[in-house]
Structure formats: structure tokens, C-alpha cells
Design an enzyme around this catalytic site. Structure first.
Site, short mmCIF file in Angstrom:
data_model
loop_
_atom_site.label_atom_id
_atom_site.label_comp_id
_atom_site.label_asym_id
_atom_site.label_seq_id
_atom_site.Cartn_x
_atom_site.Cartn_y
_atom_site.Cartn_z
N ILE A 115 -11.49 54.12 4.50
CA ILE A 115 -11.51 52.68 4.79
C ILE A 115 -11.08 51.93 3.55
O ILE A 115 -11.65 52.11 2.46
CB ILE A 115 -12.92 52.25 5.24
CG1 ILE A 115 -13.32 53.01 6.51
CG2 ILE A 115 -12.97 50.74 5.48
CD1 ILE A 115 -14.74 52.78 6.95
N PRO A 117 -10.28 48.61 1.17
CA PRO A 117 -10.68 47.21 0.94
C PRO A 117 -9.48 46.33 0.63
O PRO A 117 -8.44 46.81 0.16
CB PRO A 117 -11.60 47.32 -0.28
CG PRO A 117 -11.01 48.46 -1.06
CD PRO A 117 -10.50 49.45 -0.03
N ASN A 120 -8.42 46.19 -3.32
CA ASN A 120 -7.60 47.27 -3.90
C ASN A 120 -6.81 47.95 -2.77
O ASN A 120 -6.98 49.14 -2.50
CB ASN A 120 -8.49 48.31 -4.59
CG ASN A 120 -9.36 47.70 -5.67
OD1 ASN A 120 -8.87 47.06 -6.59
ND2 ASN A 120 -10.66 47.90 -5.56
N GLY A 200 -16.91 46.23 2.32
CA GLY A 200 -18.12 45.43 2.40
C GLY A 200 -19.31 46.22 2.93
O GLY A 200 -19.16 47.29 3.51
N CYS A 251 -15.51 46.31 -8.69
CA CYS A 251 -16.96 46.11 -8.47
C CYS A 251 -17.80 46.49 -9.69
O CYS A 251 -18.99 46.14 -9.74
CB CYS A 251 -17.43 46.88 -7.25
SG CYS A 251 -16.93 48.61 -7.23
N GLU A 341 -23.41 39.02 -6.93
CA GLU A 341 -22.08 39.55 -7.22
C GLU A 341 -21.01 38.48 -7.00
O GLU A 341 -21.02 37.76 -6.00
CB GLU A 341 -21.79 40.76 -6.32
CG GLU A 341 -20.46 41.42 -6.65
CD GLU A 341 -20.14 42.58 -5.71
OE1 GLU A 341 -19.76 43.65 -6.20
OE2 GLU A 341 -20.27 42.39 -4.47
N LEU A 418 -16.93 54.30 -6.69
CA LEU A 418 -18.00 54.55 -7.65
C LEU A 418 -19.33 54.63 -6.90
O LEU A 418 -19.85 53.63 -6.42
CB LEU A 418 -18.05 53.43 -8.69
CG LEU A 418 -16.70 53.08 -9.35
CD1 LEU A 418 -16.89 51.96 -10.37
CD2 LEU A 418 -16.07 54.30 -10.01
#
Length: 524
Positions: A115, A117, A120, A200, A251, A341, A418
Site C-alpha cells: 500500500i 502513501p 512517498n 494512514g 514520519c 504529528e 519503519l
């Protein structure tokens, strides 16, 4: 020809991709180390050649980040990654323990779903494809709708390079008819054996709920503590380089700065000289109203944006050349939005009295991004060790969060996924690489005959000496233990036992018991 509704057509397309991916999987299983190396090297070279093209497409389509930094991200996920993994053994025998007589054999996990994002969208394709194929796994990507064009182009580039280098057809594929139904169908397809979810919280949760193994990562909310012994100029330089890289879309990038009263003014002065603008309370409120919606959820329209874009949209005036907006915070929680965040060019700023207060504050901040990353700037090794207890999988010392967490400026493996560990709801706590996409089988030889295990167990003899190793009437004492060791019984149990005080079989009582059983079977 029958026309299908789009959702039905997208589901069918996803199923077709899964079937083709499975065919590639069966072929890829037979590939050797050298064949795989040629393929991933070709992908790395293609990634380098098209790094600029893909970066420009990503910024144009999403509006996130900076072209020059996305070029480096693509380089990181291709050329740098290849150098880091090329010698890793992920095929055949990967370890042989002569003493224990255990041989470890690497086996591919099977068809993978990735999946992607929107932050990136091209580097993730390069990176996931490389680590998947290094472990002999084909992969199918689900692009983010806001980045479908650049992601699809990256998939085309990677698959073409791989097939030219000898890979089976359809080794790297992607959904073209994008819908939640298609993504869900692919997640639940029998052919897909593992999911890598980078995105997400909702998407990561869906991946873990698909009923099969998944590697997902949670949100980051990395605090950066500048302790009183820190080299302030170096610390600020590292933080600015990290947070401004691709406008903060990694992130692991810093989200809040923690300073002490003793070094506060010097830190502020260094940040201002480096291009940071400290907002007053009113300006901070305007920016927060822009950045967040529904409380503390980041507004996607301002992810990866420059300080100027954010300031202009908020209606505040900032000096020319401003690179980062900083807002002072006085607590953690919904009433202090900058404590959450912010994958963009904005930082929270806190002042504490000492390292103990910084420690407590770090815990509170990390609760909103637990398990991910935090950074510490200090020359005191004892302080660094004290912060090792923080609930973060990467505790970085004297480096930037973005570069340190992804392995660019540290000894960590190069990675864009990560892990946050179980703290953050993730199945791994490491930087994800080829080893996480392999099943390790064990070829194990016996080192002791099965009928001698108990007799030769010295630890068992230490705790149960009367029950082992000695031979009595042709039977080892462990045989006695399996039917009821006399020395392990209570006084009452011993009275009704078939063993005498020394643990020997009472032959007379045993004969009576056998006679009784024979009569019972005869119905007497």
C-alpha cells in the site's frame, strides 16, 4: 460485451492481478542468488535514471514536498538500498550451526501487496519492489488515489527493468482501477500472502484486519530534546536539515523541540539564524486552525508544504527565506494541536527545567506516536542511556530524525517503512528489509537419541535426581517417574503405590493387580 459497474470492474481487475502475481511467484521460487541480483541491480539503475522524472511527477500531482529532495528519496530507495542489501543472503542456506546441527534455509513468503502513501508515492514503489524481489517475492501495489499517475509510472519502470533483466512477467504490478473495493479485494485475495501497509492509521488497521500477515507502521510524533550539554549549533543544523527535507513528509522527522531553561535563548537564536520563524500565540492559533481538522487530524492539503505556503494561507507575515514555522506550546493534548504529528514545515517548542522534566514530557508526546522515533542531542552518555527507556523503536543521538531513522546518517538499514513494534501496533520494531519478507525453515539433525533424552539431561537430574539416570531392574528411573515416582508422592499416595520405600516395584502387589484386571476382562 457486458458492461460492469466500476466497482465490480475494479474488483475483477484486482483478482486478475492476484492470479498473474501468483504465476510469477511460482516461477520466481526457482531463481538463484545471481539471477535475483541481476534483477534488483537493474531496478536500482532504472530508479536512478528516472529519479528526477518520478520526483517531478510526484510533486506536480500531489503538491507535497520538494523535487530535489524527492530525487534523493528515489536515489535512497534504489542505488543506496541496492548497495545495502546486495550481499544479504535470502536464498537457500543462510546459516549453518554445526554445534547444534541446525541448517537455516530461506524461503519466500509469497505474493506481497504493498500500500503506497501519497507522501512517498514513487520511492515506496522502488523500495518495496527491491526488498520483495530480493527475497524472491512478486509484489502488487495499491496506489494512493492522489498519487496514482506517478505511482503507476514508477511501477511501469520497475517492472520493465525487472523483466528485461530476466524476471518473470508481472513481477511488479499495480491497481489501475482504483477503489476501496479493489484494495479490499486484493487484501483478501487468497493469492496474496503478506501485506506491507505504509499509509494512514485507517489503512494500516485495515491491513491488519485482512486475516493474513501484515507489516504496518503507525504515526510518528518524534520529540527532539536538546539537552544542556549538547552542541547547540550542530543540533539545530541537524534538526533543520531533517525537518526541511521534503518539507517534513518523512514520519521520523522531528515534530517538537524540547529545550532547557539554561540553553533556551541560545537555541532560539540558532534556530532564527537557520531560517526558523517563531510565531506568537495569535499566529500559532491561525496556523493550527489551518493545519488540523476534526481536532488533531492533519489537513492533507497542507502536508509537505513550505513555510511560506502555510503562512500565506494562514494570513500571517513571515520574513523572506523562512524555512520552518515554530510555535511555543505549554502542554500536550487536544488544546495544544502542535503536540501532535505534523508532516509539514511546522514544529512545536517546549521549555523544561532539566532532563527529568524532559523525560516526562517525551513520554507524553510519544503517546501520540508511540513506538516510532525520538531524538536526543547531548554530550552526556549517561543521559543518552537514561533515554533508552523511552517507548520508541529508534532513539537517535546527535543526528536528524529523518536521516537517522531511515538509515541515511546512522548505522540503521536504509528503509522507508519503519516499524513501531507492539507499542505502536506494528508487527515489527525494526527498519523493514528483505529479511522480514522471508520464511526461515530449519533442517535439524538429532544430536541425542530420543530414548536417552531424559537419562542424559543433567539439568533434570539436578532437580529430580531420584527420578533419573540410575538403572533399576533393567528399567531407567525416568521410566518410574513417568508412571509415578515414589519419592515425588505424598505419604498417603505412597501407601497405595506399586512401589516400595526405595522406589522399587512391589512385585507381589503388581501380580495381584494384574490378576484383578484379568478377572475383570473375563467378567468374573
Amino acid at each position: 460485451m457486458q458492461e460492469f459497474d466500476f466497482d465490480l470492474a475494479s474488483i475483477q481487475a484486482a483478482r486478475d492481478l492476484a492470479r498473474r502475481g501468483h504465476e510469477a511467484e511460482l516461477k520466481l521460487r526457482a531463481y538463484t542468488f545471481d539471477q535475483i541480483d541481476r534483477i534488483i541491480k537493474a531496478i536500482a539503475e532504472a530508479g536512478e535514471i528516472h529519479a528526477k522524472e518520478l520526483a517531478q511527477m510526484a510533486v506536480e500531482e500531489t503538491g507535497f514536498g520538494k523535487v530535489e529532495d524527492k530525487i534523493y528519496k528515489n536515489h535512497m530507495a534504489s542505488g543506496l538500498l541496492y548497495e545495502g542489501i546486495k550481499n544479504q543472503q535470502t536464498i537457500g542456506i543462510v546459516d549453518a550451526d554445526e554445534a547444534g546441527q541446525v541448517i537455516t534455509i530461506a524461503d519466500p513468503v509469497g505474493l506481497i501487496m504493498g500500500i503506497v502513501p501519497s507522501t512517498n508515492p514513487t520511492s515506496t514503489v522502488l523500495y518495496n519492489s527491491m526488498i520483495a524481489i530480493k527475497s524472491r517475492n512478486p509484489i502488487i501495489f495499491s496506489p494512493h488515489p492522489k498519487a496514482s499517475k506517478c505511482t503507476t509510472r514508477a511501477i511501469e519502470i520497475v517492472n520493465e527493468a525487472a523483466v528485461k533483466a530476466g524476471a518473470p512477467d508481472n513481477i511488479v504490478q499495480g491497481l489501475s482501477k482504483l477503489s476501496m473495493d479493489a484494495t479490499n479485494a486484493l487484501m483478501h485475495a487468497d493469492e496474496v500472502k503478506l501485506i506491507i501497509a505504509t499509509g494512514g492509521p485507517a489503512m494500516v488497521k485495515a491491513a491488519y484486519s485482512a486475516g493474513k500477515p501484515a507489516i504496518g507502521v503507525g504515526a510518528g510524533n518524534s520529540p527532539a530534546y536538546i539537552e544542556r550539554t549538547a552542541d547547540i549549533k550542530k543540533a539545530v543544523r541537524n534538526i533543520m536539515a531533517s525537518k526541511t527535507f521534503d518539507n517534513g513528509t518523512i514520519c521520523a522527522s522531528e515534530q517538537s523541540i524540547i529545550v532547557e531553561i539554561s540553553n533556551r535563548e541560545e537555541v532560539i537564536r540558532e534556530f532564527k539564524q537557520a531560517g526558523a520563524y517563531f510565531m506568537n500565540d495569535e499566529e500559532c492559533k491561525k496556523v493550527c486552525a489551518l493545519l488540523f481538522r476534526n481536532g488533531t487530524a492533519m489537513n492533507p492539503n497542507f502536508v509537505g508544504r513550505s513555510a511560506k505556503v502555510i503562512a500565506d494561507a494562514a494570513g500571517i507575515s513571515i520574513p523572506q527565506g523562512t524555512r520552518i514555522l515554530i510555535g511555543e506550546q505549554y502542554g500536550v493534548g487536544k488544546e495544544y494541536p502542535l503536540s501532535f504529528e505534523k508532516l509539514t514545515s511546522v514544529l512545536g517548542f517546549y521549555t523544561v527545567s532539566d532532563w527529568k522534566e524532559a523525560c516526562d514530557l517525551s513520554f507524553k508526546l510519544l503517546e501520540n506516536g508511540i513506538g516510532h522515533t525520538m531524538s536526543l542531542h547531548t554530550e552526556d552518555k549517561e543521559i543518552a542511556r537514561k533515554f533508552a527507556i523511552k517507548p520508541a523503536s529508534r532513539i537517535l543521538v546527535n543526528t536528524g530524525g529523518t536521516m537517522g531513522g531511515t538509515g541515511l546518517s546512522t548505522g540503521l538499514p536504509i528503509a522507508l517503512t519503519l516499524g513501531c513494534g507492539t507499542m505502536g501496533g506494528s508487527s515489527v520494531s525494526e527498519n523493514v528489509g528483505p529479511k522480514h519478507l522471508v520464511n526461515f525453515k530449519k533442517l535439524v539433525y538429532g544430536t541425542i537419541d530420543a530414548d536417552k533424552v531424559v537419562a542424559e539431561d543433567k539439568i533434570f537430574a539436578k532437580y529430580h535426581g531420584n527420578c533419573s539416570s540410575q538403572i533399576n531392574n533393567g528399567l531407567p528411573k525416568y521410566f518410574e517417574y513417568s508412571t509415578g515416582c515414589n519419592n515425588c508422592k505424598t505419604e498417603e499416595e505412597r501407601k497405595h503405590s506399586n512401589f516400595n520405600e526405595t522406589g522399587e516395584i512391589n512385585l507381589e502387589e503388581l501380580k495381584d493387580m494384574v490378576d484383578s484386571l484379568v478377572k475383570a476382562f473375563k467378567g468374573e
